[in-house]
Design a protein around this motif. Sequence first.
Motif, short mmCIF file in Angstrom:
data_model
loop_
_atom_site.label_atom_id
_atom_site.label_comp_id
_atom_site.label_asym_id
_atom_site.label_seq_id
_atom_site.Cartn_x
_atom_site.Cartn_y
_atom_site.Cartn_z
N TYR A 40 0.86 -1.22 -0.06
CA TYR A 40 0.07 -0.08 0.04
C TYR A 40 0.92 1.18 -0.01
CZ TYR A 40 -4.35 2.69 1.08
OH TYR A 40 -5.17 3.66 0.98
N TYR A 41 2.05 1.25 0.75
CA TYR A 41 2.70 2.47 0.59
C TYR A 41 3.40 2.70 -0.53
CZ TYR A 41 2.47 2.51 5.90
OH TYR A 41 2.31 2.68 7.23
N SER A 42 3.68 1.73 -1.31
CA SER A 42 4.19 1.56 -2.51
C SER A 42 3.54 2.18 -3.55
CB SER A 42 4.99 0.31 -3.11
OG SER A 42 5.72 -0.12 -2.09
N LEU A 43 2.18 1.71 -3.51
CA LEU A 43 1.25 2.28 -4.40
C LEU A 43 0.72 3.68 -4.03
CD1 LEU A 43 -1.37 -0.71 -4.38
CD2 LEU A 43 0.15 -0.01 -6.27
N ILE A 44 1.01 4.10 -2.73
CA ILE A 44 0.61 5.33 -2.48
C ILE A 44 1.61 6.43 -2.96
CG2 ILE A 44 0.53 7.23 -0.43
CD1 ILE A 44 -1.18 5.14 1.12
N ALA A 45 2.82 5.83 -2.82
CA ALA A 45 4.04 6.77 -3.56
C ALA A 45 3.87 6.80 -5.04
CB ALA A 45 5.18 6.13 -3.01
N ALA A 46 3.76 5.51 -5.57
CA ALA A 46 3.35 5.46 -7.00
C ALA A 46 2.28 6.79 -7.40
CB ALA A 46 2.99 4.44 -7.59
N THR A 69 -1.51 7.09 4.98
CA THR A 69 -2.35 7.44 3.95
C THR A 69 -3.22 8.56 4.50
OG1 THR A 69 -2.87 4.92 3.99
CG2 THR A 69 -4.31 6.44 3.03
N LEU A 70 -3.55 8.89 5.92
CA LEU A 70 -4.07 10.14 6.31
C LEU A 70 -3.27 11.19 6.21
CD1 LEU A 70 -6.20 11.82 8.05
CD2 LEU A 70 -4.92 10.94 9.73
N LEU A 71 -1.99 11.30 6.58
CA LEU A 71 -1.23 12.35 6.27
C LEU A 71 -0.80 12.68 4.97
CD1 LEU A 71 1.08 11.56 9.45
CD2 LEU A 71 -0.89 12.76 9.30
N VAL A 72 -0.59 11.73 4.02
CA VAL A 72 -0.31 12.16 2.61
C VAL A 72 -1.64 12.81 2.09
CG1 VAL A 72 -0.24 11.08 0.27
CG2 VAL A 72 1.23 10.43 2.36
N SER A 73 -2.87 12.60 2.25
CA SER A 73 -4.08 13.32 2.03
C SER A 73 -4.06 14.55 2.30
CB SER A 73 -5.13 12.49 2.46
OG SER A 73 -5.28 11.15 2.09
N VAL A 74 -3.83 14.88 3.69
CA VAL A 74 -3.74 16.01 4.29
C VAL A 74 -2.57 16.90 3.62
CG1 VAL A 74 -3.66 17.47 6.16
CG2 VAL A 74 -4.83 15.40 6.34
N MET A 124 -4.40 -0.16 13.11
CA MET A 124 -4.73 1.32 12.97
C MET A 124 -3.60 2.15 12.74
SD MET A 124 -8.12 1.44 13.89
CE MET A 124 -8.54 3.09 14.83
N THR A 125 -2.53 2.17 13.30
CA THR A 125 -1.63 3.40 13.09
C THR A 125 -0.90 2.82 11.66
OG1 THR A 125 0.02 1.85 14.45
CG2 THR A 125 -0.95 3.52 15.49
N VAL A 126 -0.81 1.69 11.16
CA VAL A 126 -0.09 1.52 9.95
C VAL A 126 -0.78 2.39 8.68
CG1 VAL A 126 0.84 -0.86 10.31
CG2 VAL A 126 -1.23 -0.61 9.42
N MET A 127 -2.01 2.89 9.23
CA MET A 127 -2.65 3.63 8.26
C MET A 127 -2.30 4.98 8.32
SD MET A 127 -4.27 1.57 6.41
CE MET A 127 -5.02 2.53 5.40
N LEU A 128 -1.71 5.60 9.20
CA LEU A 128 -1.19 7.24 9.45
C LEU A 128 -0.55 7.52 8.41
CD1 LEU A 128 0.36 6.98 13.07
CD2 LEU A 128 -1.33 8.41 12.31
#
Length: 592
Positions: free
Chosen positions: A232-238, A288-293, A282-286
Motif C-alpha cells: 500500500y505504501y508503494s502504491l501511495i507513493a506511485a 495514508t491520512l497524512l499524505v492526503s492532508v 490502526m497506526t499503519v494507516m497513518l
Amino acid sequence: MTEPDPPRSTPWFIPAVARWRLVVLGLWLIVVATSGVVYLGGFRIDNSVGIWFLEDDPELATYENHNAAFGEKEWTYVWLRTKSVYAPEFLRELQLLGDRIVSLQDVTRVMSLTEAGGISKDPDGLPTFGKIHTTPAGALPTEAEARRLRARIGASPLFRGRLVPENTEEFTILAVQNANRIHDTDPYRIQLIDRIREDIAMFPTIREAGIVGTTVVNAELNRAAKRDMLIYYSLIAAFVLVGSGLALASVRDLVVLVAVVVGTVMPILGAVSALLLPFNLMTVMLPTLLVSVSVSYLIHFRQGVHLMRRDRGSTSVALGSAVRRLLRPGFWTTLTTAIGFASLTASPVAPIRHIGFFAAGGIALAWLATITIAPALLSILWGPGVPEHRKDPTAEEGNPVVRWLARPHPLLAMLLGAAMLAGAGGVFRLEADTNYVGFFRPGSTVRNDYAQLESLGMPGSYLTITVRISDEARLPETSRHRKMRHFEDDLLALPGVIDVESLDGMVAQISDEASAAGEQLSPKYLLAMSATGRLTEAEGFLSDDRSILRLRVLTNAMSTRDINAFRTEFAILKAEQPEAWDITLTGTTVLW
C-alpha cells in the motif's frame, strides 16, 4: 535581477524562511533522515490481541480469570487429506508429525489418531485409559494394527466423528493445544504456524492440509498487515508521484510536494518508533491520512503562489501574499481537524488512542511543513529568472473539464441529490458484525481452510463455558453429574452447535465404553484419574483446585451476529441452572 522586497503585510517568518532557506532545508533533511533511521530500526507490528479490548472490559477480566485457572492456551485444528487415514504409511508419518509439532515452542499437546486413547487394563488388572495406537514412533504399523485402530476409533464415543469425518476416510484432524498470550506483542503465532506448515510439508503421504483457529486468523491478519502495508505504501507513493506529476505539470512543483509529504509523514513514523510503540492495524494507516492532508495543503498553497506570481511577477511577493491569504483559514482548518483526531485519545483502546494522538500531531506538522518547507523550496525553484508556470491543468481557464464543472447543471444536481437520499435511507438498515475470517479475500488460504473443514461437518471454532462449583466435594455426586449432562444436552440443541466437550461428557462416554468391555467405572473414579493425569483426554476440563469445570462448545460460528445469537440462548439456559453454579461464557472468539 533581484526581486523586490515583500510587502509589509507579509507574515514575519516568510522573509526569514526565504533568507535562511538553505538552513531550513538542511534542518528538514536532518529531521527526515533521523526519523527514517529510527523508524526502520524500531518498526514492528503489535501481534497482541489484548490491545483491542477496553482496559476495564468485564469480558476481558472474565477471560483473564479463566486463563488464571486453566492457563493461556487454546486449540488450533489441522486437517489433513491423504489416500486413507488408516494406511500404515500415513499412520507412521502422522505419528512423526505429531511428535515434531508437540516439540515446538508454545505447543503443549497434540491430539490425533495415533494419540487417541481407550479403556484397557494395567498390570494390576485395574481399568485404565491408554493409547489405542501402540506402534512405536517411526515404526510402520502392520495392516492388522491399522484395522484394530479403525475399529477402536469407530467404536469409541470419544473419537467417533471427531478425529475422522463420518462420511470419508480421506481426512483426519490433528488438534494442537498452543499458547495464547493475548498481551504478547511478539509474532510467536506467525512463527508457530510457519513451523507447523513446514513440518507438514515434510511428509509425502499428506496430499493437502489446512489450519484453522484463532491463532491462525490472528497470525495471518498480522502477517497481512505488514505485507499489505508495504504494498500500500508503494502504491501511495506511485500514485502521488504519477498523479501529482500529471496534475501539477511541473517537475519543480512535484519536488516541493514530495518534500512536504515526506517532511510530514517520516517524522511522525519516527516518533512512533522513538516512543517504543509497535505499529498496529490502526497506526499503519497513518501515512495514508497524512499524505492526503499534506497534499491538500500543498495544492492550495502552490495554487495561491502561482496565481500571485502571475499578478505580481515576483516569487517573494507571491509567497508572502499566498501565506497571508491562507494563514488564517489554514490555521483554523488545522486546529479543528487536529482537535477532532485528538479527541480519540480519550478512548480506552490503545490503538485508537495512538492514531488519535499521532494523527493530530501529523496534521499540525503538515501545515507547518507547508508554510516553511514549501516557501523555502519555491523561493529556490521559482526564483528570479525562472519563467512563470504557464501550463496549469488545474486552472479553470485552461481545463475544459473544470470549466464544465464550474457551470450550473440542475439535472446533475438532482440526480446526485436523489442518489444521496437513496444512500441515506440505508442508514436504518445498518448492522454491526465482525467475522475475522471474512477479512480475507475469497479464495485465500484461510477462507479455503475453514470452508473445507465446514464441508466435512467438523468444527473450526469453539466457545468456552466455565462452571464454578461452590462446594467441590459435590463434584463426584451422581445428581450433579446428571444436571451437568442435562445442561450439556441443552447446549448441544442450540443452533450452530456441533458438539460439546466436557469432563462429565467424557466420563459418561468412557463409562459406556468400559461397560461394553465388561468394566464399570464410576464418575468419582474417573474424576480421580483425571486429577492424577492418567486420563489425558480429560486434562484441561477441571481446574487444579477442582472447583471449576470447563466445557468446550464446538461450532463454526465466528461472526458477532452468530456469537450474540448464541449468547442470547445461553443466557436463558444459564438462568435455569442451579444457583450454586457460577457460569460464564468466554474464549478468544467471544472476545473478538
